[in-house]
Design an enzyme around this catalytic site. Structure first.
Site, PDB file in Angstrom:
ATOM      1  CG  HIS A  13       3.333  -3.213   2.408  1.00  0.00           C
ATOM      2  ND1 HIS A  13       3.612  -4.372   2.834  1.00  0.00           N
ATOM      3  CD2 HIS A  13       2.873  -2.514   3.706  1.00  0.00           C
ATOM      4  CE1 HIS A  13       3.429  -4.767   3.853  1.00  0.00           C
ATOM      5  NE2 HIS A  13       2.880  -3.400   4.610  1.00  0.00           N
ATOM      6  CB  CYS A  15       6.696  -5.254  -2.046  1.00  0.00           C
ATOM      7  SG  CYS A  15       6.136  -5.202  -0.188  1.00  0.00           S
ATOM      8  CE1 TYR A  72       6.806 -11.025   9.560  1.00  0.00           C
ATOM      9  CE2 TYR A  72       6.352 -12.504   7.671  1.00  0.00           C
ATOM     10  CZ  TYR A  72       6.065 -12.047   9.227  1.00  0.00           C
ATOM     11  OH  TYR A  72       5.219 -12.862   9.716  1.00  0.00           O
ATOM     12  N   GLY A  73      10.860  -7.767   5.444  1.00  0.00           N
ATOM     13  CA  GLY A  73      11.786  -7.592   4.354  1.00  0.00           C
ATOM     14  C   GLY A  73      13.195  -7.327   4.991  1.00  0.00           C
ATOM     15  CB  CYS A  98       4.275 -11.915   2.330  1.00  0.00           C
ATOM     16  SG  CYS A  98       5.537 -11.068   3.117  1.00  0.00           S
ATOM     17  CG  ASN A  99       6.099  -9.918  -3.704  1.00  0.00           C
ATOM     18  OD1 ASN A  99       6.319 -10.354  -4.819  1.00  0.00           O
ATOM     19  ND2 ASN A  99       4.943  -9.294  -3.276  1.00  0.00           N
ATOM     20  CG  ASP A 112       1.869  -8.681   4.048  1.00  0.00           C
ATOM     21  OD1 ASP A 112       2.833  -9.137   3.654  1.00  0.00           O
ATOM     22  OD2 ASP A 112       1.727  -7.628   4.390  1.00  0.00           O
ATOM     23  CB  SER A 113       5.241  -8.835   7.334  1.00  0.00           C
ATOM     24  OG  SER A 113       4.860  -7.742   6.296  1.00  0.00           O
ATOM     25  CD  GLU A 148       2.144  -1.930   7.585  1.00  0.00           C
ATOM     26  OE1 GLU A 148       1.723  -1.410   8.525  1.00  0.00           O
ATOM     27  OE2 GLU A 148       1.992  -2.885   6.884  1.00  0.00           O
TER      28      GLU A 148
END
Ligand code: DGL
Length: 268
Positions: free
Chosen positions: A190, A188, A44-45, A75-76, A12-13, A154
Site C-alpha cells: 500500500h 507494504c 491483514y497486518g 502483500c508483505n 493482496d488483502s 485505503e
C-alpha cells in the site's frame, strides 16, 4: 512447462497489490493478470498469524481455480507469515515481495543501516531482518510497525500536501531516521502511494519499493525461463471479497484508470 498465456495470479488483502499490478503492466504489457483483493478482511497486518494464513490459503485457492503460470504474493504481510504454508499447499511457482526488496536494500545501502516500514504482522515475523542478513550479514535493520498507513491509503489519503499524512509519516519516520539509516524499505504494497510524501520528508534517504522490486524480480525470472507472454492483447480480471464499487474507486487511484465490469465481487 506452463502455458505462457496463462494468468499471473496476484493477491493482496485489498487494493495495495495493485501497485504491483501497475508495475507488472508497465514492465510486461502482454501478461494476462488475475487479481484477488480480500477486501472483506483488509487489513491483514493487524491480524494473528493463524488468520493471515487462513485468508491467504483461501485467496490462493480461489485464484488457483483458473489456469495460472505463476502466483505473486503482492502483500508483505502474507509473504512474511503465510509463504511457507502456501508453498506446501499449492504446486505453483510463487513469487513474493520480501526477498526482492531485501536484496535491493542490501545492495544499495552504503552505511549498512536500513529502515523498514511495514505492518505490525510483518514486523512481528522478523522476515525482513532475516532476509536482509542473508544478503548482508552485518546490516543494521530497524523495523517499525506503521498500522495507521494502510487505513489511510485505503481511504485515499496519501498526498504529500495532506497535513494528516505529513503528521503521521513524520512521527513514524523520526523513529527510523534517529538511527542514521540511509535506506528505507516501503515494506507494504500500500505504501508506494505515499512515496512522494515520504521522499519529501527524507530527501537524502534511498527508498526501496517492495512493489517495484517484486515486479522486476518476476520479470527477470519469466525472461530467464522463457515464460514471458509474447502475444499482445492482455486480459485483466479483478475479484474482490467485498463491495466491487468501493474497489473500483480505489483502483482508479492505484492504477490511474477507471475499472468497470472487469471487477467482480465473489465469496471465497
Ligand atoms: N498490502 C499489504 C502488505 O503489503 C497488507 C496490508 C494490510 O492488509 O494490513 O503488507
Amino acid at each position: 512447462m506452463k502455458n505462457k498465456n496463462a494468468y499471473i495470479g496476484v493477491f493482496d488483502s485489498g487494493a495495495g497489490g495493485l501497485t504491483v499490478v501497475k508495475h507488472i503492466e508497465e514492465m510486461m504489457p502482454n501478461e494476462n493478470i488475475l487479481y484477488f483483493g480480500d477486501t472483506a478482511h483488509v487489513p491483514y497486518g493487524t491480524k494473528s498469524e493463524k488468520q493471515i494464513k487462513e485468508f491467504s490459503v483461501n485467496d490462493v485457492a480461489f485464484l488457483n481455480g483458473f489456469e495460472l503460470k505463476s502466483l505473486v504474493i503482492a502483500c508483505n504481510t502474507a509473504d512474511s507469515v503465510a509463504r511457507e504454508t502456501l508453498m506446501k499447499e499449492f504446486d505453483l511457482p510463487i513469487y513474493g515481495v520480501i526477498d526482492p526488496a531485501s536484496r535491493k536494500a542490501a545492495e544499495i545501502t552504503k552505511n549498512g543501516k536500513i529502515g523498514i516500514m511495514a505492518t505490525t504482522a510483518t514486523v512481528r515475523s522478523d522476515a525482513y531482518p532475516k532476509r536482509i542478513h542473508r544478503y548482508k550479514p552485518d546490516a543494521e535493520v530497524y523495523s517499525l510497525a506503521c498500522p495507521l498507513l494502510v487505513p489511510l491509503v485505503e481511504n485515499r489519503r496519501y498526498r504529500k500536501d495532506d497535513q494528516v499524512v505529513t503528521i503521521i509519516l513524520k512521527e513514524y519516520l523520526d523513529q527510523l531516521t534517529c538511527h542514521g539509516i540511509d535506506t528505507l524499505v516501503l515494506g507494504c504494497t500500500h505504501y508506494p502511494l505515499l512515496l512522494d510524501a515520504v521522499q519529501s520528508l527524507v530527501p537524502d534517504i534511498q527508498i526501496v519499493s517492495s512493489s517495484y522490486e517484486s515486479a522486476l524480480a518476476l520479470k527477470n525470472s519469466l525472461e530467464k525461463t522463457h515464460q514471458l507472454n509474447d502475444e499482445p492483447g492482455s486480459v485483466r480480471r479483478f475479484y474482490v471479497s467485498d463491495d466491487a464499487d468501493a474497489f473500483r474507486e480505489n483502483a482508479s487511484v492505484f492504477l490511474h484508470e477507471k475499472l468497470g465490469k472487469e471487477v467482480e465481487q465473489v465469496s471465497v
